[in-house]
Design a protein around this motif. Sequence first.
Motif, short mmCIF file in Angstrom:
data_model
loop_
_atom_site.label_atom_id
_atom_site.label_comp_id
_atom_site.label_asym_id
_atom_site.label_seq_id
_atom_site.Cartn_x
_atom_site.Cartn_y
_atom_site.Cartn_z
N GLU A 89 -0.16 7.93 2.51
CA GLU A 89 -0.70 6.34 2.84
C GLU A 89 -1.77 6.50 3.64
O GLU A 89 -2.76 5.91 3.53
CB GLU A 89 0.56 5.49 3.54
N SER A 113 0.44 4.35 -2.61
CA SER A 113 0.41 5.76 -2.28
C SER A 113 1.23 6.65 -2.83
O SER A 113 0.89 7.89 -3.57
CB SER A 113 0.27 5.75 -0.82
N THR A 160 -7.80 -2.14 2.29
CA THR A 160 -6.65 -3.39 2.13
C THR A 160 -6.68 -3.18 0.36
O THR A 160 -7.57 -2.80 -0.06
CB THR A 160 -7.22 -4.60 2.55
N LYS A 161 -5.68 -4.05 0.06
CA LYS A 161 -5.68 -4.50 -1.51
C LYS A 161 -6.95 -5.24 -2.05
O LYS A 161 -7.40 -5.14 -3.12
CB LYS A 161 -4.40 -5.15 -1.60
N THR A 190 0.78 -1.18 -0.02
CA THR A 190 -0.14 -0.21 -0.07
C THR A 190 0.97 1.33 0.00
O THR A 190 0.45 2.17 -0.65
CB THR A 190 -0.93 -0.03 1.37
#
Length: 220
Positions: free
Chosen positions: A58, A51, A67-68, A47
Motif C-alpha cells: 500500500e 494495492s 488518493t483515489k 486503497t
Amino acid sequence: MRSKHQKPTRPTRPRGKRHENKERNRQAILKAALDLFAEKGFCQTTTRAISRKAKIAEGTLFNYFQTKEDLALYFFEQELAQIIAWYQRDKRIRNAGLPEKLFAIIHRLLDRLAPYEEFIGAVYLRALQPASRLSPLSLSTQEQNLRYLRFVREILAEAAAEGEIPDTGDLGAYGFALFHLAVITYWLQDRSGGKEDTLALLDRCLKLAAHAIRKGGWDW
C-alpha cells in the motif's frame, strides 16, 4: 573538449527504463482500481484493496497516487491521450465534415467510458465538491481541460480554414467542451438500449449547431 582519459558519460537508457517501469506500475494500479470500481463501486473501494489486487504494498501505491482522486485524474488523462492519438491516426475521420468529426470524438469516448459508468458517475459527484482535486476549479483538472480545449480549437480552426464554418476562436472550443459535459451528464442518466437516446441527441445537436454557426453565429 573531453580529455582522452576522461570517463565516458553514462548512457541515458537506464533513466528511460525507470520511466517505463513507473508507467507500467501506474497502468497496473489503474487496471486493478478500475476492476474494483466496476465490482464494488468507487466509494466502497479502498486503497488497501487496490494495492492487494495490484500485488504491491500500500505504501508503494501512495508513491504513485496519493488518493483515489489522483487515480481518476490519471484515468481521464490516459483517455484523453487515447482519443487524441486515435483522431490523429484516423484519416477518414480527419477528412470528414465537422459534425461527423465531433460526433465521432464524443461517441468514441462514450464507448471507452461505458464499462466504467458507475465510476464516472461517482467521479462527477465528487467533482461537485470545491475542495476535491476533481473539481473544475483544481489546477490538475484545469490542465487536462486546457489540453482538450486546444485539441478541439485546432479541429474548429481547420474547419474554418476550409470554409466550413466561420472562425469561432476560443469561444467555439469552450462551447463544445460545455456541450460535451452536458452530453456525458445526459448519458449517465440514459436508460435506453445502447444509449441510443444519447446518440440521437448528440447527432441532432451537432448538425443543428453546425448549421446555425454557418448561418451567422451563436444566436440560435
